[in-house]
Design a protein around this motif. Sequence first.
Motif, PDB file in Angstrom:
ATOM      1  N   PRO A 143       1.214  -1.050   0.001  1.00 42.19           N
ATOM      2  CA  PRO A 143       0.175   0.148   0.211  1.00 42.19           C
ATOM      3  C   PRO A 143       1.101   1.226  -0.028  1.00 42.19           C
ATOM      4  N   ILE A 144       0.267   2.035  -0.627  1.00 39.74           N
ATOM      5  CA  ILE A 144       1.714   3.545  -0.750  1.00 39.74           C
ATOM      6  C   ILE A 144       0.424   4.081   0.407  1.00 39.74           C
ATOM      7  N   PRO A 145       1.745   4.859   0.734  1.00 41.00           N
ATOM      8  CA  PRO A 145       1.017   5.818   2.173  1.00 41.00           C
ATOM      9  C   PRO A 145       1.050   7.084   2.180  1.00 41.00           C
ATOM     10  N   LEU A 146       0.147   7.500   2.705  1.00 38.99           N
ATOM     11  CA  LEU A 146      -0.744   8.680   2.544  1.00 38.99           C
ATOM     12  C   LEU A 146       0.312   9.816   3.014  1.00 38.99           C
ATOM     13  N   ILE A 147      -0.042  10.493   2.425  1.00 36.91           N
ATOM     14  CA  ILE A 147       0.717  12.405   2.855  1.00 36.91           C
ATOM     15  C   ILE A 147       0.420  12.782   4.181  1.00 36.91           C
TER      16      ILE A 147
END
Length: 99
Positions: free
Chosen positions: A46-50
């Motif tokens: 999963p792509i980490p949220l900013i």
Amino acid sequence: MSCYLIKELLPLYIEGDCSAETKKIVEEHLRSCEICSHLYREMIEPIPLIKMSENPIPYMDENEEKRKFKERYFGKLLLRACIAFGIVYVVMVILYWFK
């Protein structure tokens, strides 16, 4: 199979939208190719949220924005009208004196 084709098939493979034969081919290639295997691992993570900054941009109400725009616009319009009236008045006074 070439790495190019596997890279094109990876999204379908991850989503489970490929046939059983294609799935088997992709799995065999991933076992033998470190580059494609690494790409696969990156794609499934999963792509980490900013993280939001501590000072987010303040929300401005649309009606408040319109009110400020009208205030600025009509303020400038009134200033221009006063300046134009003043210039016309001065020109008329000068013309009256030199008759």
